[in-house]
Design a protein around this motif. Structure first.
Motif, PDB file in Angstrom:
ATOM      1  N   ARG A  99     -50.653  15.284  38.155  1.00 41.38           N
ATOM      2  CA  ARG A  99     -51.159  14.615  39.358  1.00 41.38           C
ATOM      3  C   ARG A  99     -51.317  13.113  39.120  1.00 41.38           C
ATOM      4  NH1 ARG A  99     -53.639  15.602  44.164  1.00 41.38           N
ATOM      5  NH2 ARG A  99     -53.407  17.858  43.883  1.00 41.38           N
ATOM      6  N   ALA A 100     -51.821  12.742  37.961  1.00 44.64           N
ATOM      7  CA  ALA A 100     -52.036  11.322  37.673  1.00 44.64           C
ATOM      8  C   ALA A 100     -50.705  10.568  37.674  1.00 44.64           C
ATOM      9  CB  ALA A 100     -52.725  11.166  36.324  1.00 44.64           C
ATOM     10  N   VAL A 101     -49.668  11.163  37.101  1.00 42.65           N
ATOM     11  CA  VAL A 101     -48.349  10.532  37.093  1.00 42.65           C
ATOM     12  C   VAL A 101     -47.794  10.438  38.512  1.00 42.65           C
ATOM     13  CG1 VAL A 101     -45.948  10.779  36.353  1.00 42.65           C
ATOM     14  CG2 VAL A 101     -47.807  11.213  34.728  1.00 42.65           C
ATOM     15  N   ASN A 102     -47.912  11.536  39.271  1.00 39.06           N
ATOM     16  CA  ASN A 102     -47.383  11.560  40.639  1.00 39.06           C
ATOM     17  C   ASN A 102     -48.081  10.546  41.538  1.00 39.06           C
ATOM     18  OD1 ASN A 102     -45.531  13.553  40.046  1.00 39.06           O
ATOM     19  ND2 ASN A 102     -46.819  15.230  40.770  1.00 39.06           N
ATOM     20  N   GLU A 103     -49.384  10.401  41.360  1.00 40.13           N
ATOM     21  CA  GLU A 103     -50.130   9.484  42.224  1.00 40.13           C
ATOM     22  C   GLU A 103     -49.679   8.043  42.038  1.00 40.13           C
ATOM     23  OE1 GLU A 103     -54.214  10.407  41.404  1.00 40.13           O
ATOM     24  OE2 GLU A 103     -54.276  12.009  42.919  1.00 40.13           O
ATOM     25  N   LYS A 104     -49.165   7.724  40.855  1.00 44.76           N
ATOM     26  CA  LYS A 104     -48.640   6.376  40.633  1.00 44.76           C
ATOM     27  C   LYS A 104     -47.412   6.104  41.488  1.00 44.76           C
ATOM     28  CE  LYS A 104     -50.261   5.987  35.845  1.00 44.76           C
ATOM     29  NZ  LYS A 104     -49.847   5.853  34.419  1.00 44.76           N
ATOM     30  N   HIS A 105     -46.732   7.183  41.897  1.00 40.86           N
ATOM     31  CA  HIS A 105     -45.521   7.066  42.718  1.00 40.86           C
ATOM     32  C   HIS A 105     -45.781   7.416  44.190  1.00 40.86           C
ATOM     33  CE1 HIS A 105     -43.151   6.478  39.087  1.00 40.86           C
ATOM     34  NE2 HIS A 105     -43.745   7.525  38.566  1.00 40.86           N
ATOM     35  N   GLY A 106     -47.053   7.566  44.553  1.00 41.64           N
ATOM     36  CA  GLY A 106     -47.389   7.817  45.944  1.00 41.64           C
ATOM     37  C   GLY A 106     -47.452   9.275  46.342  1.00 41.64           C
ATOM     38  N   ASP A 107     -47.317  10.190  45.382  1.00 41.23           N
ATOM     39  CA  ASP A 107     -47.374  11.619  45.681  1.00 41.23           C
ATOM     40  C   ASP A 107     -48.770  12.159  45.370  1.00 41.23           C
ATOM     41  OD1 ASP A 107     -44.684  12.288  46.563  1.00 41.23           O
ATOM     42  OD2 ASP A 107     -44.053  11.749  44.546  1.00 41.23           O
ATOM     43  N   ASP A 108     -49.210  13.129  46.169  1.00 40.59           N
ATOM     44  CA  ASP A 108     -50.572  13.632  46.021  1.00 40.59           C
ATOM     45  C   ASP A 108     -50.601  15.114  45.639  1.00 40.59           C
ATOM     46  OD1 ASP A 108     -49.613  14.584  48.398  1.00 40.59           O
ATOM     47  OD2 ASP A 108     -51.402  14.095  49.583  1.00 40.59           O
ATOM     48  N   HIS A 109     -49.828  15.484  44.638  1.00 39.05           N
ATOM     49  CA  HIS A 109     -49.885  16.849  44.124  1.00 39.05           C
ATOM     50  C   HIS A 109     -49.723  16.802  42.614  1.00 39.05           C
ATOM     51  CE1 HIS A 109     -45.735  17.763  42.767  1.00 39.05           C
ATOM     52  NE2 HIS A 109     -45.426  16.771  43.571  1.00 39.05           N
ATOM     53  N   GLY A 110     -50.129  17.890  41.952  1.00 34.44           N
ATOM     54  CA  GLY A 110     -50.047  17.927  40.504  1.00 34.44           C
ATOM     55  C   GLY A 110     -49.344  19.153  39.976  1.00 34.44           C
ATOM     56  N   VAL A 111     -48.484  19.754  40.793  1.00 37.73           N
ATOM     57  CA  VAL A 111     -47.777  20.962  40.384  1.00 37.73           C
ATOM     58  C   VAL A 111     -46.489  20.586  39.654  1.00 37.73           C
ATOM     59  CG1 VAL A 111     -46.696  23.119  41.138  1.00 37.73           C
ATOM     60  CG2 VAL A 111     -48.734  22.264  42.312  1.00 37.73           C
ATOM     61  N   ASN A 112     -46.324  21.112  38.459  1.00 39.21           N
ATOM     62  CA  ASN A 112     -45.091  20.935  37.716  1.00 39.21           C
ATOM     63  C   ASN A 112     -43.942  21.500  38.549  1.00 39.21           C
ATOM     64  OD1 ASN A 112     -42.925  22.151  35.873  1.00 39.21           O
ATOM     65  ND2 ASN A 112     -44.032  20.833  34.445  1.00 39.21           N
ATOM     66  N   LEU A 113     -42.895  20.701  38.757  1.00 38.95           N
ATOM     67  CA  LEU A 113     -41.834  21.120  39.673  1.00 38.95           C
ATOM     68  C   LEU A 113     -41.026  22.302  39.140  1.00 38.95           C
ATOM     69  CD1 LEU A 113     -40.600  17.669  41.007  1.00 38.95           C
ATOM     70  CD2 LEU A 113     -42.226  19.271  42.039  1.00 38.95           C
ATOM     71  N   THR A 114     -40.953  22.452  37.834  1.00 36.72           N
ATOM     72  CA  THR A 114     -40.279  23.626  37.269  1.00 36.72           C
ATOM     73  C   THR A 114     -41.033  24.894  37.652  1.00 36.72           C
ATOM     74  OG1 THR A 114     -39.425  22.339  35.415  1.00 36.72           O
ATOM     75  CG2 THR A 114     -39.499  24.729  35.140  1.00 36.72           C
ATOM     76  N   LYS A 115     -42.356  24.831  37.598  1.00 35.68           N
ATOM     77  CA  LYS A 115     -43.172  25.984  37.987  1.00 35.68           C
ATOM     78  C   LYS A 115     -43.085  26.230  39.493  1.00 35.68           C
ATOM     79  CE  LYS A 115     -46.408  25.448  34.143  1.00 35.68           C
ATOM     80  NZ  LYS A 115     -47.824  25.179  33.734  1.00 35.68           N
ATOM     81  N   LEU A 116     -43.006  25.156  40.258  1.00 35.51           N
ATOM     82  CA  LEU A 116     -42.860  25.295  41.710  1.00 35.51           C
ATOM     83  C   LEU A 116     -41.542  25.974  42.056  1.00 35.51           C
ATOM     84  CD1 LEU A 116     -44.281  24.295  44.440  1.00 35.51           C
ATOM     85  CD2 LEU A 116     -42.546  22.512  44.418  1.00 35.51           C
ATOM     86  N   ARG A 117     -40.488  25.583  41.365  1.00 40.78           N
ATOM     87  CA  ARG A 117     -39.182  26.201  41.611  1.00 40.78           C
ATOM     88  C   ARG A 117     -39.189  27.682  41.213  1.00 40.78           C
ATOM     89  NH1 ARG A 117     -35.290  22.395  42.757  1.00 40.78           N
ATOM     90  NH2 ARG A 117     -35.819  20.229  42.248  1.00 40.78           N
ATOM     91  N   ALA A 118     -39.969  28.036  40.199  1.00 42.99           N
ATOM     92  CA  ALA A 118     -40.073  29.445  39.806  1.00 42.99           C
ATOM     93  C   ALA A 118     -40.730  30.269  40.910  1.00 42.99           C
ATOM     94  CB  ALA A 118     -40.864  29.561  38.501  1.00 42.99           C
ATOM     95  N   VAL A 119     -41.738  29.696  41.564  1.00 42.44           N
ATOM     96  CA  VAL A 119     -42.369  30.375  42.701  1.00 42.44           C
ATOM     97  C   VAL A 119     -41.353  30.556  43.826  1.00 42.44           C
ATOM     98  CG1 VAL A 119     -44.189  30.252  44.457  1.00 42.44           C
ATOM     99  CG2 VAL A 119     -44.664  29.497  42.112  1.00 42.44           C
ATOM    100  N   ALA A 120     -40.582  29.508  44.102  1.00 43.79           N
ATOM    101  CA  ALA A 120     -39.559  29.579  45.153  1.00 43.79           C
ATOM    102  C   ALA A 120     -38.504  30.627  44.829  1.00 43.79           C
ATOM    103  CB  ALA A 120     -38.911  28.211  45.342  1.00 43.79           C
ATOM    104  N   LYS A 121     -38.116  30.710  43.579  1.00 43.84           N
ATOM    105  CA  LYS A 121     -37.109  31.694  43.169  1.00 43.84           C
ATOM    106  C   LYS A 121     -37.614  33.109  43.396  1.00 43.84           C
ATOM    107  CE  LYS A 121     -34.097  32.921  39.298  1.00 43.84           C
ATOM    108  NZ  LYS A 121     -33.716  32.599  37.881  1.00 43.84           N
ATOM    109  N   ARG A 122     -38.896  33.314  43.153  1.00 45.13           N
ATOM    110  CA  ARG A 122     -39.496  34.636  43.385  1.00 45.13           C
ATOM    111  C   ARG A 122     -39.525  34.978  44.867  1.00 45.13           C
ATOM    112  NH1 ARG A 122     -45.142  33.891  42.261  1.00 45.13           N
ATOM    113  NH2 ARG A 122     -45.556  33.984  44.498  1.00 45.13           N
ATOM    114  N   LEU A 123     -39.842  33.996  45.691  1.00 53.57           N
ATOM    115  CA  LEU A 123     -39.962  34.240  47.131  1.00 53.57           C
ATOM    116  C   LEU A 123     -38.605  34.384  47.810  1.00 53.57           C
ATOM    117  CD1 LEU A 123     -42.775  31.652  47.952  1.00 53.57           C
ATOM    118  CD2 LEU A 123     -43.029  34.146  47.870  1.00 53.57           C
ATOM    119  N   LYS A 124     -37.587  33.684  47.280  1.00 58.57           N
ATOM    120  CA  LYS A 124     -36.252  33.632  47.882  1.00 58.57           C
ATOM    121  C   LYS A 124     -36.327  32.986  49.275  1.00 58.57           C
ATOM    122  CE  LYS A 124     -34.736  37.588  45.184  1.00 58.57           C
ATOM    123  NZ  LYS A 124     -34.181  38.960  45.179  1.00 58.57           N
TER     124      LYS A 124
END
Length: 230
Positions: free
Chosen positions: A29-54
């Motif tokens: 989250r701290a790294v993302n906030e420097k770029h204007g984003d307001d979340h702290g979810v690792n995108l690899t983990k987010l993609r794993a959730v998406a893969k499960r949901l299809k």
């Protein structure tokens, strides 16, 4: 039955929001906030959730309707891009106020839509620089994939006149257009290089070892070198 289905979807969305919240990492989250984003979810983990949901369009629409950036990103990964109408995509973009959501919306959804060109023209000169940046991002893509019909010299004129003082996200998209014109169109390469060298936009942008600088002259020269070497 409809009420039962809606209740089930609301429950699933709440469960997913809780799952995403549990994945939130303070360092990310701290790294993302420097770029204007307001979340702290690792995108690899987010993609794993998406893969499960299809692919689940209705769930994607429900997730997008939340006020949660990670949920919107997840929505973009599980949606059907061609299911959205032009006005719906326009509304979505204008509500996508963080850079990562806008970037994914344009690249993962709008570019795959039959409405991409209509939206490019609609957004290109929008007074909102965030919206205009999406129009320029689509233009940069078209410079590479379908340049026929584009006024490349006119684009270079606009870049030369406006890029130096443009807000950051619009400036980045204009710079990408400049670089792609220089890379893909040899007859305009010298002018693209000259514009980049004169404006010096992103000249000092920090670039990791092994990565290509976004500074247009460096970017153009490196990609042309690779094309020549291959």
């Amino acid at each position: 039955m409809a009420g039962t289905a809606e209740s089930a979807q609301r429950a699933e969305i709440e469960e997913l929001l809780a799952e995403l919240a549990a994945l939130d990492e303070p360092k990310v989250r701290a790294v993302n906030e420097k770029h204007g984003d307001d979340h702290g979810v690792n995108l690899t983990k987010l993609r794993a959730v998406a893969k499960r949901l299809k692919t689940q369009q209705e769930l994607a629409v429900g997730l997008w309707a939340t006020d949660d950036t990670a949920a919107k990103l997840l929505a973009l990964l599980i949606c059907r891009p061609k299911a959205f109408g032009r006005d719906e995509l326009d509304t979505m973009l204008r509500g996508a106020r963080t850079p990562k959501v806008q970037d994914w919306l344009v690249n993962y959804v709008v570019k795959k839509s039959k409405h991409a060109e209509d939206l490019r023209l609609m957004w290109f000169s929008d007074p909102d620089p965030v919206v205009a940046s999406a129009g320029w991002a689509l233009t940069a893509d078209r410079v590479v994939k379908q340049p026929e019909g584009l006024d490349l010299d006119g684009l270079l004129d606009e870049i030369e006149a406006r890029m130096k003082e443009a807000p950051e996200r619009l400036q980045w998209a204009m710079n990408s257009t400049l670089a792609h014109i220089g890379i893909e169109h040899p007859g305009r390469r010298a002018r693209a290089l000259a514009i980049g060298e004169r404006l010096k936009v992103l000249e000092d942008y920090p670039t990791s070892p092994g990565c290509t600088s976004p500074y247009a002259p460096a970017w153009i020269n490196e990609m042309v070198r690779r094309q020549t070497a291959s």
